[in-house]
Design a protein around this motif. Structure first.
Motif, mmCIF file in Angstrom:
data_model
loop_
_atom_site.group_PDB
_atom_site.id
_atom_site.type_symbol
_atom_site.label_atom_id
_atom_site.label_comp_id
_atom_site.label_asym_id
_atom_site.label_seq_id
_atom_site.Cartn_x
_atom_site.Cartn_y
_atom_site.Cartn_z
ATOM 1 N N ASP A 172 21.113 17.403 30.947
ATOM 2 C CA ASP A 172 21.776 16.517 29.985
ATOM 3 C C ASP A 172 21.949 17.209 28.636
ATOM 4 N N GLN A 173 20.932 17.968 28.207
ATOM 5 C CA GLN A 173 21.025 18.691 26.938
ATOM 6 C C GLN A 173 22.128 19.745 26.995
ATOM 7 N N LEU A 174 22.156 20.483 28.094
ATOM 8 C CA LEU A 174 23.158 21.540 28.234
ATOM 9 C C LEU A 174 24.556 20.957 28.345
ATOM 10 N N ASP A 175 24.691 19.893 29.110
ATOM 11 C CA ASP A 175 25.993 19.256 29.265
ATOM 12 C C ASP A 175 26.504 18.755 27.910
ATOM 13 N N SER A 176 25.614 18.208 27.101
ATOM 14 C CA SER A 176 25.988 17.738 25.767
ATOM 15 C C SER A 176 26.413 18.913 24.885
ATOM 16 N N LEU A 177 25.686 20.031 24.988
ATOM 17 C CA LEU A 177 26.014 21.224 24.209
ATOM 18 C C LEU A 177 27.395 21.750 24.582
ATOM 19 N N VAL A 178 27.685 21.793 25.874
ATOM 20 C CA VAL A 178 28.981 22.293 26.335
ATOM 21 C C VAL A 178 30.101 21.338 25.931
ATOM 22 N N ASN A 179 29.829 20.036 25.978
ATOM 23 C CA ASN A 179 30.844 19.057 25.560
ATOM 24 C C ASN A 179 31.227 19.222 24.099
ATOM 25 N N ALA A 180 30.268 19.687 23.274
ATOM 26 C CA ALA A 180 30.529 19.866 21.847
ATOM 27 C C ALA A 180 31.200 21.203 21.540
ATOM 28 N N ALA A 181 31.258 22.091 22.539
ATOM 29 C CA ALA A 181 31.875 23.404 22.362
ATOM 30 C C ALA A 181 33.379 23.311 22.581
ATOM 31 N N PRO A 182 34.137 24.342 22.190
ATOM 32 C CA PRO A 182 35.570 24.346 22.513
ATOM 33 C C PRO A 182 35.780 24.171 24.017
ATOM 34 N N PRO A 183 36.857 23.506 24.434
ATOM 35 C CA PRO A 183 37.079 23.177 25.847
ATOM 36 C C PRO A 183 36.985 24.363 26.800
ATOM 37 N N ARG A 184 37.394 25.553 26.345
ATOM 38 C CA ARG A 184 37.405 26.712 27.241
ATOM 39 C C ARG A 184 36.008 27.092 27.724
ATOM 40 N N TYR A 185 34.970 26.690 27.008
ATOM 41 C CA TYR A 185 33.611 27.076 27.374
ATOM 42 C C TYR A 185 33.232 26.555 28.758
ATOM 43 N N ARG A 186 33.670 25.338 29.095
ATOM 44 C CA ARG A 186 33.263 24.753 30.375
ATOM 45 C C ARG A 186 33.815 25.551 31.547
#
Length: 338
Positions: A172-186
């Motif tokens: 959940d922490q990592l998913d939240s971190l990735v959601n806050a990053a620019p879209p290309r990160y995912r």
């Protein structure tokens, strides 16, 4: 342990704006003629895909191309590699010193290289587990700061990757971190792998039943675990200094409890001949499972992205502890009152 990658790279701590694309030219100078005729490769740090290549001639190779957005790359010649930033600039690489100059991002990386080295050297050549943990925390903090300051350029994904190697986040922490990053990160392969590892950590968390796997010789983890005795499982590799520094602790426990519990090593990401040599040199008396340099099944199953990783499984096969080391490892086993 997580491998130490700080000799020739550093973190860009100043906020940097997104650079426009353009032409790049990478000129690599070799120390002698021994590499003449070999091919130099530029690969993506994230995916490992080959993006450019050229033959070395007269102690030099030039690789040119067009870059739309800056990204972290690896230059590979033979078994040696180094990381640098592909950016619209003329970049010069001294292969002997493993140093890239040219361009704002590469300049910033080199300027701060000494800082990373200082952090990794603070604990000395043979740090105690406590010193090692403190070093990991400081490095993790630095990588996170670099990620925050460089989300929109090539350093950001690289810094995030290494931050996650030093800081184990829940899914959940990592998913939240990735959601806050620019879209290309995912869509980055390393981010996707980190998310998969985080999911694996949930499935193999303390309290869960162990997951079985088989090595190259047909040996299964279930040959040792869940057989009515506690089982200590040590994920390690011959090239990993901290892994080898844990061996005396495991040896002491083995001498004390070998008749009352099972011990098994799991050699990952390692050449079989190197594993066998280390077993002999370290005088490891317990069985070791091995699958070769590209054996990722055990670490993928358990969401392990850094070694050593020592795990304890109870007599019924339930995971009761993970990431044991040093005094904590010894205390955990002694507290079982076997």
């Amino acid at each position: 342990m997580k491998k130490l990658f700080f000799a020739a790279i550093a973190i860009f701590l100043l906020a940097a704006c997104n650079q426009q694309g353009g032409n790049y030219k990478v000129t690599v100078t070799m120390p002698d003629e021994s590499t003449d005729g070999q091919t130099a490769y530029i690969t993506s740090f994230d995916s490992g895909d080959t993006l450019n290549q050229a033959a070395i001639k007269d102690k030099m190779v030039v690789l040119e191309g067009i870059v739309d957005t800056t990204y972290m790359a690896r230059l590979i010649v033979g078994d040696k590699r180094m990381e640098f930033v592909i950016e619209p600039a003329e970049i010069a690489i001294n292969w002997q010193e493993e140093k890239a100059t040219g361009g704002k991002l590469n300049g910033a990386l080199n300027a701060l290289g000494d800082e990373l080295d200082a952090i990794s050297n603070e604990a000395g050549e043979e740090p105690t587990p406590e010193q090692y943990m403190e070093m990991e925390k400081k490095l993790g903090d630095r990588f996170y700061k670099a990620y925050e300051d460089n989300k929109d350029n090539g350093i950001g994904p690289w810094a995030l990757n290494y931050y996650l190697m030093f800081k184990e986040l829940g899914y959940d922490q990592l998913d939240s971190l990735v959601n806050a990053a620019p879209p290309r990160y995912r869509n980055l392969k390393r981010v996707q792998r980190a998310l998969n590892d985080a999911k694996a950590l949930v499935v193999t968390a303390v309290g869960q039943q162990f997951l079985d796997f088989t090595d190259a010789n047909g040996v299964k983890l279930s040959d040792f675990a869940g057989k009515g005795k506690y089982t200590l499982v040590d994920f390690w590799a011959s090239w990993c200094g901290p892994c080898k520094r844990e061996i005396p602790n495991i040896k002491g426990l083995y001498d004390k409890y070998k008749d009352k519990m099972n011990f098994v090593g799991v050699a990952v990401w390692d050449e079989p001949e190197d594993t066998k040599k280390a077993i002999e040199q370290l005088k490891m008396p317990w069985p070791v499972m091995e699958g070769g340099k590209n054996w990722h099944e055990p670490t993928d199953l358990y969401g392990i992205n850094g070694i050593p990783h020592i795990m304890l499984i109870d007599p019924q096969g339930k995971i009761v502890a993970r990431q044991l080391a040093g005094d904590l490892l010894i205390k955990t086993i002694d507290d079982l009152k076997l």
